[in-house]
Scaffold this active site. Structure first.
Site, PDB file in Angstrom:
ATOM      1  CB  CYS A  76      21.208 -44.516 -15.059  1.00  0.00           C
ATOM      2  SG  CYS A  76      22.515 -45.211 -14.022  1.00  0.00           S
ATOM      3  CB  CYS A 224      21.082 -51.419 -10.723  1.00  0.00           C
ATOM      4  SG  CYS A 224      19.871 -50.867 -11.947  1.00  0.00           S
TER       5      CYS A 224
END
Length: 283
Positions: A76, A224
């Site tokens: 991530c 993101c």
């Protein structure tokens, strides 16, 4: 009853519950992660980040990531920046650049004096077996475009693995893109055995894009990091963006800066901020 201290953080609105498993005992497999992620009855977050010590020589920390549904993922990008900010703010390291072990490899976040964090996200992967993706339209390995077979027809996507799988769709206007509708169809699609993050990219110029991402196990998020990396890499491979230049990626939550030269590592720069400290009890 267990008592757990945590920090709420965010990177461009992509928010995290961060747990220090160096200074306190914590086993994520025993935790009610989905309950904590609930924005009405829990802490509320997109992902849970666990900070641990690495047992690998020369590596500073181990970084584990869990989606809001409790599933563990390998990477991530926004979380990586928050991870770096967290270990610095908590005095767990005095290094400006740290070596962090993830489920899918090692990353090297670097903190700047201006509050920004740059992360070497490693090399992107493109082979179907590396995504993973199952081609059904006769495409060869390492193709720039693959077809995802939906009931409405074949949706062209660019597949990139940035430590987690991404499918990037080029759109004319990201504001009007069917992010939830199409994203929810592609995310669990049979051609992606491990599910996939779905990015909708509008090319604004040779060094600028707008992006929305429907994340695996979460839904659409404010930002993101790996999705921004995947979109820029896809844009360069498609000839839409300039290779080796810093590309501005505007997401709903703010802006990231991505740079990639073919064959090299992807560099991501952006902010990371703490929101509040908390403590909870659970059995």
């Amino acid at each position: 009853m267990n008592t757990l201290k945590f920090t709420k953080m965010h990177g461009l609105g992509n928010d995290f519950m961060v747990i220090d498993a160096v200074s306190q005992d914590f086993t994520p497999e025993d935790a009610p992660i989905a309950e904590w992620a609930d924005r009405f009855r829990g802490v509320g977050f997109d992902q849970l980040l666990v900070v641990g010590r690495s047992e690998t020589e020369g590596v500073d920390f181990r970084y584990r990531i869990f989606n809001a549904d409790g599933s563990e993922v390998g990477q991530c990008g926004n979380g990586a920046r928050c991870f770096a900010r967290f270990v610095a703010d908590k005095g767990l390291t005095d290094k400006k650049e740290i070596c962090v072990e993830t489920a899918n490899g090692v990353i090297f976040p670097k903190l700047s004096d201006n509050g920004m964090v740059t992360v070497n996200m490693g090399k992107p992967k493109f082979m179907p077996s590396e995504i993973p993706f199952v081609p059904e339209s006769g495409e060869g390995d390492d193709a720039c475009i693959y077809g995802v077979h939906l009931e409405s027809g074949i949706q062209p996507v660019s597949c990139v693995n940035m430590g987690n799988p991404h499918a990037v769709i080029v759109v004319d206007d990201v504001e009007c893109a069917p992010v939830r509708e199409t994203g929810s169809l592609i995310e669990p699609h049979r051609q992606f055995p491990e599910r996939v993050n779905v990015g909708f990219m509008q090319v604004v110029g040779r060094t600028a894009i707008r992006l929305r991402v429907f994340e695996r196990g979460v839904g659409e998020t404010q930002a993101c990091g790996t999705g921004a990396c995947a979109a820029v890499v896809a844009g360069i491979r498609l000839g839409l963006l300039d290779e080796g230049k810093t590309v501005e990626v505007v997401l709903p939550g703010g802006t990231l800066y991505i740079e990639w030269a073919c064959g090299g590592d992807v560099m991501m720069t952006g902010p990371a901020e703490a929101v509040f400290e908390g403590e909870l009890a659970y059995s």
